[in-house]
Design a protein around this motif. Structure first.
Motif, short mmCIF file in Angstrom:
data_model
loop_
_atom_site.label_atom_id
_atom_site.label_comp_id
_atom_site.label_asym_id
_atom_site.label_seq_id
_atom_site.Cartn_x
_atom_site.Cartn_y
_atom_site.Cartn_z
N GLU A 211 0.82 -1.22 0.00
CA GLU A 211 0.00 0.00 0.00
C GLU A 211 0.85 1.27 0.00
O GLU A 211 0.38 2.34 -0.37
CB GLU A 211 -0.93 0.00 1.20
N TYR B 82 0.68 16.21 -5.48
CA TYR B 82 0.22 16.64 -4.15
C TYR B 82 -0.29 18.07 -4.22
O TYR B 82 0.24 18.88 -4.99
CB TYR B 82 1.39 16.62 -3.15
N ASN C 153 -5.52 17.52 2.68
CA ASN C 153 -5.94 16.54 1.69
C ASN C 153 -7.05 15.69 2.29
O ASN C 153 -7.16 15.56 3.51
CB ASN C 153 -4.75 15.67 1.26
N PRO C 154 -7.92 15.11 1.46
CA PRO C 154 -9.09 14.40 1.96
C PRO C 154 -8.79 13.01 2.53
O PRO C 154 -9.69 12.33 2.98
CB PRO C 154 -9.99 14.28 0.72
N HIS C 155 -7.50 12.61 2.52
CA HIS C 155 -7.18 11.24 2.91
C HIS C 155 -6.40 11.15 4.22
O HIS C 155 -5.75 10.15 4.47
CB HIS C 155 -6.39 10.56 1.79
N GLY C 156 -6.45 12.19 5.03
CA GLY C 156 -5.76 12.12 6.31
C GLY C 156 -5.18 13.47 6.70
O GLY C 156 -5.64 14.52 6.28
N HIS D 250 -0.29 17.18 4.26
CA HIS D 250 1.06 16.88 3.80
C HIS D 250 1.98 18.02 4.22
O HIS D 250 1.62 19.20 4.11
CB HIS D 250 1.11 16.73 2.28
N GLU E 85 4.29 12.95 3.41
CA GLU E 85 2.85 12.70 3.37
C GLU E 85 2.25 12.58 4.77
O GLU E 85 2.82 11.93 5.65
CB GLU E 85 2.56 11.42 2.58
N ASN E 86 1.10 13.24 4.95
CA ASN E 86 0.30 13.12 6.17
C ASN E 86 1.12 13.36 7.44
O ASN E 86 0.91 12.72 8.46
CB ASN E 86 -0.35 11.73 6.25
#
Length: 469
Positions: A193, A206, A417-420, A423, A444-445
């Protein structure tokens, strides 16, 4: 009889047309696509040719081996002594998996079949040379491995450039993988992943967040008269057509001029500046910095996207774009070029990673680019942005990137960002008034750009500058 003659002429014309089409088709592939087809990793003849030709070695800028071919018991095998820090960049060359990364792009050079002087080819054949060309990259392997270690396994990327020449000093994608073990670990790598096979530095897109405020600032300095004399009042947020855009926690409400707003990375003030600029001017400046265009580079680079405006576009979209959010997306290489342009007095240089190729007979083919791509902003504007970026590191959100005795120019970014978690971004260059290195880092994140990306940039800048002494 007249009808028969007409039909014969028609059939003759059709066949002549078909013949010309076939001739044109063959000519096109012979003239324009010939070398690409010869060097393609899908060309099975290359694998047969590789049995009789030893694939060339890849070196870093200091002559350290990055990829080489060894032969054991009559079997040739590609080895990568520098490990996972170079995996996404170098790629792999495997009969089972094919080729990827620089191993694919440089296939013609490494096999010695790229276009070159026919007399050199003849000499090599007469002398019985059965080795491809060696290739030297602009990468410093120590800097590359140091940058990779600084990510500590976190997802992200780093690009370091020489802003004066465009030479890539380091290009890291984390996590990476060991190319020498790609065959054995392929199933795990392809299903991971964390996407270790992806080169995030040139393929990752990004939202750039506040690091994009460099572009907004450039447009404002050139497009809004007396922008530096203006002040903007903010309660810590701004409303645009019902959408509330807030400043980051800890930023005090009050009156901000553009320098102070840049120092503290005020979203609300830069939204107001973006709305004052208007969509056409901001869009045009982003295009000049290279958004929506393919970056000329040895490896394929995903196009960074500044969304076009339509009749349905509204001020909310413009507001989000002004602060690097919304549908705006950038690669780390793109943001490295943005900061490199400021460092280079407004001149954007073309990035390159291949320094030279050396034939088995010692003939050197230089790949270094000359000149610059274009003048994006004038020198006066570039110097003002440089001054603002130094202020960010000295007194603002970029203080974690500060280096004792070396002035650093930088800009942080925390891109939602919508995923956590957001960044973390940091872009910058040093020494600020005589730049030798420009860096773009994204983690990231990770949250705050200053706290999480800034120290990585600082350590890479420091190591590189120490190496120049």
């Amino acid at each position: 009889m007249e009808k028969l003659h007409r039909n014969i002429k028609l059939i003759f014309a059709v066949f002549c047309g078909l013949f010309l089409c076939l001739l044109g088709y063959l000519t096109y592939f012979q003239v324009y696509e010939r070398q690409k087809l010869i060097e393609s990793s899908y060309n099975r003849r290359l694998w047969e040719q590789e049995e009789s030709i030893t694939r060339g070695t890849v070196y870093d800028i200091k002559g350290r081996v990055l990829a080489a071919t060894v032969e054991e018991n009559g079997v040739k095998r590609r080895v990568y002594p520098q490990g996972p820090a170079f995996g996404p960049l170098l790629g792999y060359s495997s009969r089972k998996l094919g080729r990827a990364g620089l191993e694919e792009v440089l296939n013609g050079e490494l096999l010695g079949i790229s276009q070159q002087d026919p007399m050199l080819v003849l000499r090599q054949k007469v002398l019985g040379v059965s080795k491809g060309n060696d290739v030297y990259l602009t990468i410093d392997s120590d800097l590359q491995k140091k940058a990779y270690e600084l990510f500590r396994g976190r997802r992200g990327a780093l690009v370091a450039l020489d802003p004066n020449t465009g030479a890539v000093l380091a290009m890291v994608s984390s996590p990476g993988y060991n190319p020498g073990l790609a065959e054995q670990q392929w199933e795990a790598l392809s299903k991971d992943e964390a996407s270790p096979l992806l080169n995030r530095a040139i393929q990752g897109l990004y939202p750039p967040g506040s690091s994009f405020k460099i572009v907004t600032l450039a447009a404002a300095l050139e497009g809004i008269p007396d922008i530096e004399k203006k002040t903007y009042e903010t309660p810590g947020y701004v409303k645009v057509n019902g959408r509330v855009i807030r400043d980051y926690e800890g930023m005090e409400p009050g009156n901000y001029d553009v320098k102070k707003a840049f120092r503290h990375s005020s979203n609300s003030v830069f939204v107001k500046i973006g709305l004052e600029l208007g969509k056409e001017r901001l869009f045009a400046k982003a295009q000049e910095f290279g958004f929506n265009s393919r970056i000329p580079f040895e490896l394929p680079v995903t196009v960074s996207r500044f969304p076009g405006f339509s009749l349905m576009s509204d001020d909310v979209e413009l507001a989000e774009d002004s602060i690097g959010q919304g549908r705006l997306l950038a690669t780390p290489l793109q943001m490295a070029l943005v900061t490199s342009t400021v460092a280079n007095g407004g001149k954007m240089v073309q990035p390159y990673i291949v320094h030279k190729a050396v034939t088995p007979l010692g003939y050197v083919k230089n790949f270094q680019k000359t000149g610059f791509t274009k003048q994006v902003i004038d020198g006066v504007t570039a110097n003002k942005i440089r001054e603002y970026m130094v202020d960010v590191v000295e007194n603002g959100t970029g203080t974690p990137a500060k280096i004792q005795g070396i002035p650093v120019a930088g800009k942080t970014g925390s891109a939602e960002n919508p995923h956590g978690k957001p960044h973390a971004w940091f872009v910058g260059f040093a020494p600020a008034h005589d730049p030798k290195i420009a860096v773009a880092v994204v983690v990231e994140n990770a949250g705050s750009g200053g706290r999480n990306a800034g120290p990585i940039a600082r350590d890479i800048i420091l190591q590189y500058l120490k190496g120049l002494r």
